[in-house]
Design a protein around this motif. Structure first.
Motif, PDB file in Angstrom:
ATOM      1  N   LYS A 257       0.830  -1.207   0.000  1.00  0.00           N
ATOM      2  CA  LYS A 257       0.000   0.000   0.000  1.00  0.00           C
ATOM      3  C   LYS A 257       0.868   1.263   0.000  1.00  0.00           C
ATOM      4  O   LYS A 257       0.569   2.243  -0.692  1.00  0.00           O
ATOM      5  CB  LYS A 257      -0.927  -0.004   1.208  1.00  0.00           C
ATOM      6  N   HIS A 258       1.948   1.241   0.778  1.00  0.00           N
ATOM      7  CA  HIS A 258       2.865   2.394   0.834  1.00  0.00           C
ATOM      8  C   HIS A 258       3.496   2.633  -0.533  1.00  0.00           C
ATOM      9  O   HIS A 258       3.599   3.782  -1.002  1.00  0.00           O
ATOM     10  CB  HIS A 258       3.943   2.137   1.888  1.00  0.00           C
ATOM     11  N   GLN A 259       3.893   1.567  -1.182  1.00  0.00           N
ATOM     12  CA  GLN A 259       4.535   1.684  -2.491  1.00  0.00           C
ATOM     13  C   GLN A 259       3.586   2.325  -3.505  1.00  0.00           C
ATOM     14  O   GLN A 259       3.980   3.201  -4.293  1.00  0.00           O
ATOM     15  CB  GLN A 259       4.975   0.293  -2.971  1.00  0.00           C
ATOM     16  N   ARG A 260       2.333   1.893  -3.487  1.00  0.00           N
ATOM     17  CA  ARG A 260       1.349   2.452  -4.414  1.00  0.00           C
ATOM     18  C   ARG A 260       1.061   3.910  -4.062  1.00  0.00           C
ATOM     19  O   ARG A 260       0.902   4.760  -4.948  1.00  0.00           O
ATOM     20  CB  ARG A 260       0.062   1.628  -4.377  1.00  0.00           C
ATOM     21  N   HIS A 275      12.025  -5.199   0.014  1.00  0.00           N
ATOM     22  CA  HIS A 275      12.071  -3.738   0.142  1.00  0.00           C
ATOM     23  C   HIS A 275      11.881  -3.302   1.596  1.00  0.00           C
ATOM     24  O   HIS A 275      12.567  -2.391   2.072  1.00  0.00           O
ATOM     25  CB  HIS A 275      10.989  -3.092  -0.733  1.00  0.00           C
ATOM     26  N   LEU A 276      10.971  -3.970   2.293  1.00  0.00           N
ATOM     27  CA  LEU A 276      10.714  -3.598   3.678  1.00  0.00           C
ATOM     28  C   LEU A 276      11.915  -3.924   4.563  1.00  0.00           C
ATOM     29  O   LEU A 276      12.268  -3.145   5.460  1.00  0.00           O
ATOM     30  CB  LEU A 276       9.469  -4.325   4.200  1.00  0.00           C
ATOM     31  N   PHE A 294       9.578   3.969   6.908  1.00  0.00           N
ATOM     32  CA  PHE A 294       9.271   2.777   7.706  1.00  0.00           C
ATOM     33  C   PHE A 294       8.143   3.090   8.696  1.00  0.00           C
ATOM     34  O   PHE A 294       7.255   2.255   8.929  1.00  0.00           O
ATOM     35  CB  PHE A 294      10.520   2.308   8.451  1.00  0.00           C
ATOM     36  N   SER A 295       8.174   4.305   9.256  1.00  0.00           N
ATOM     37  CA  SER A 295       7.101   4.722  10.161  1.00  0.00           C
ATOM     38  C   SER A 295       5.769   4.791   9.423  1.00  0.00           C
ATOM     39  O   SER A 295       4.725   4.423   9.963  1.00  0.00           O
ATOM     40  CB  SER A 295       7.427   6.083  10.770  1.00  0.00           C
ATOM     41  N   LYS A 296       5.802   5.266   8.165  1.00  0.00           N
ATOM     42  CA  LYS A 296       4.571   5.346   7.383  1.00  0.00           C
ATOM     43  C   LYS A 296       4.003   3.958   7.104  1.00  0.00           C
ATOM     44  O   LYS A 296       2.783   3.757   7.137  1.00  0.00           O
ATOM     45  CB  LYS A 296       4.840   6.064   6.067  1.00  0.00           C
ATOM     46  N   VAL A 297       4.881   3.001   6.817  1.00  0.00           N
ATOM     47  CA  VAL A 297       4.418   1.626   6.590  1.00  0.00           C
ATOM     48  C   VAL A 297       3.747   1.091   7.862  1.00  0.00           C
ATOM     49  O   VAL A 297       2.694   0.440   7.801  1.00  0.00           O
ATOM     50  CB  VAL A 297       5.595   0.713   6.183  1.00  0.00           C
ATOM     51  N   PHE A 298       4.350   1.385   9.001  1.00  0.00           N
ATOM     52  CA  PHE A 298       3.765   0.957  10.283  1.00  0.00           C
ATOM     53  C   PHE A 298       2.378   1.566  10.475  1.00  0.00           C
ATOM     54  O   PHE A 298       1.427   0.873  10.873  1.00  0.00           O
ATOM     55  CB  PHE A 298       4.689   1.345  11.433  1.00  0.00           C
ATOM     56  N   ILE A 299       2.240   2.854  10.192  1.00  0.00           N
ATOM     57  CA  ILE A 299       0.953   3.528  10.357  1.00  0.00           C
ATOM     58  C   ILE A 299      -0.096   2.937   9.416  1.00  0.00           C
ATOM     59  O   ILE A 299      -1.260   2.762   9.779  1.00  0.00           O
ATOM     60  CB  ILE A 299       1.104   5.042  10.118  1.00  0.00           C
ATOM     61  N   ILE A 300       0.318   2.584   8.200  1.00  0.00           N
ATOM     62  CA  ILE A 300      -0.607   1.944   7.260  1.00  0.00           C
ATOM     63  C   ILE A 300      -1.105   0.623   7.831  1.00  0.00           C
ATOM     64  O   ILE A 300      -2.298   0.300   7.737  1.00  0.00           O
ATOM     65  CB  ILE A 300       0.079   1.737   5.891  1.00  0.00           C
TER      66      ILE A 300
END
Length: 438
Positions: A257-260, A275-276, A294-300
């Motif tokens: 989702k972050h990548q998109r 990638h992660l 990385f923080s954004k991925v966590f929030i997602i």
């Protein structure tokens, strides 16, 4: 039929139960080996005698210890107890500390508060014997001094003899009487104290048994609610939780989702993992941009969990509320810290990895933050460290020291809820000042 113990209290009841027509009948061969619980709320020696009498009347082979040969098969059995002389392996080598082991057992093992051992009664005949011996000595001294004289017929001489004997023996008898009264009072006091202690033990045992019954009933209710959980994405019970996680808020899904969202194109599962992992390592080395990503991925992932709760609230609310109330109930009980740790550890041992993941994300929401205190106190996430999910593993390691900036900036509560004790039983025990073997 082999009855291998821990069936009824007292143990004699187990044999009568087994002989009922609705159970194993009157003719089936039965071998009974008492467990430790068969001796609860009684004196060990007395319980053994009662079980032996019941075994003979019920035609049951009691092995305590003993052997029985049935249809050519030899059965050996006994109740195993603690050996306080077993060596303990320490950093300095093998150690035998009987006194320390005995004290520890009285504190930690219910057997040593719920089972009594008959002690030999102290003899109270000594004062009587001493008085009789004193009287004989008085008579022997008199006859040694005056034995050469003829037997007198004068009443005055007999009166003088009586005064002599009474004057010496009466004080001795008085002292012996007072001593006997004193010893009787002391014995009554000792028996009263023993009775009071027995009442306390029986009360503690009853309280503990009631606590365990409530605990296991509550735990069964939790498992029943979990098994009945269904996911709109597919599956029931733990499989339903796994499906929700894999499709909505796993680290792989969050990374995709972050990548998109960043307009960097789609990633398949393996690419997202790679990638992660690279993003996490760069973040750990101090790369500010990758730490932010990385923080954004966590929030997602966290928002993905919240979406799962929103769409499955009716299925999940009761499950984790029940678990929280169960753990809070144990924590607020009158048990000592060692017992609380033991029972929470028992509950924790029945929680699967996916249940712990849901609890972890639940703690990171305003509604579930109270759960975090219990998590930290009892190392509820001890089995999460080293998880295959990069985010879960990061929460157990990097985030405890350096929380994700996007979380602390955008979401209550502050500060980061988990400390290192949440993921390590050794650290949690040390903070609670519990022995390492608790």
């Amino acid at each position: 039929m082999i009855l291998a113990g821990d069936i009824f209290v007292p143990g004699s009841k187990a044999m009568r139960w087994a002989r009922r027509a609705g159970n194993f009948g009157e003719t089936a061969p039965i071998v009974f080996v008492p467990g430790n619980h068969e001796f609860y709320e009684g004196v060990l020696q007395t319980s053994l005698k009662e079980m032996a009498l019941t075994a003979r009347s019920c035609n049951v082979h009691l092995l305590a210890p003993g052997e029985a040969v049935i249809a050519g098969v030899r059965f050996l059995g006994c109740t195993l107890w603690t050996d306080f002389e077993l060596p303990i392996q320490t950093k300095t080598g093998s150690l035998v500390d009987t006194e320390r082991a005995t004290k520890a057992a009285k504190v930690r093992l219910n057997d040593y508060s719920s089972i009594r051992w008959a002690e030999a009664q102290e003899s109270s005949d000594a004062p009587v014997v001493a008085a009789i011996l004193a009287a004989l000595v008085v008579l022997l001294v008199y006859f040694h001094a005056f034995g050469g004289h003829k037997m007198s017929g004068d009443p005055a001489d007999w009166g003088a003899f009586g005064d002599y004997v009474g004057g010496l023996i009466n004080p001795l008898v008085g002292i012996a009487t007072v001593t006997l009264i004193f010893l009787t009072l002391m014995l009554q006091r000792k028996e009263l104290q023993a009775s009071l202690e027995e009442m306390r033990r029986a009360h503690r045992s009853a309280v503990l048994q009631g606590f365990e019954q409530s605990l296991f009933s509550w735990l069964a209710n939790y498992h029943s609610l979990l098994s009945a959980t269904k996911s709109r994405l597919g599956g029931e019970g733990r499989q339903a939780l796994t499906t929700m996680y894999e499709q909505r808020f796993s680290s792989v899904v969050a990374m995709q989702k972050h990548q998109r969202a960043e307009g960097l194109g789609a990633l398949d599962e393996e690419e997202a993992k790679i990638h992660l992992g690279e993003m996490r390592r760069a973040s750990a080395t101090g790369d500010a941009q990758e730490k932010d990503n990385f923080s954004k991925v966590f929030i997602i992932a966290l928002w993905g969990y919240k979406e799962v709760i929103r769409t499955h609230r009716s299925e999940l609310d009761a499950v984790f509320r029940t678990l929280y109330r169960l753990l809070r109930w144990i924590d607020a009980s009158e048990l000592d810290d060692v017992q609380k740790w033991h029972y929470v550890a028992l509950v924790r041992a029945q929680l699967s990895w996916i249940e712990l993941v849901f609890i972890l994300y639940n703690c990171l929401t305003p509604e579930g933050k109270k759960f975090a205190d219990l998590v930290n106190d009892y190392a509820l996430f001890d089995n999460l460290e080293g998880a295959p999910d990069e985010l879960i593993d990061a929460i157990a390691n990097e985030f405890t020291a350096s929380p994700p900036s996007s979380f602390t900036a955008n979401l209550p509560p502050e500060p980061w809820l988990f400390n290192e004790a949440a993921f390590s039983s050794d650290i949690a025990r040390a903070k609670r000042k519990l022995p390492t073997s608790a």
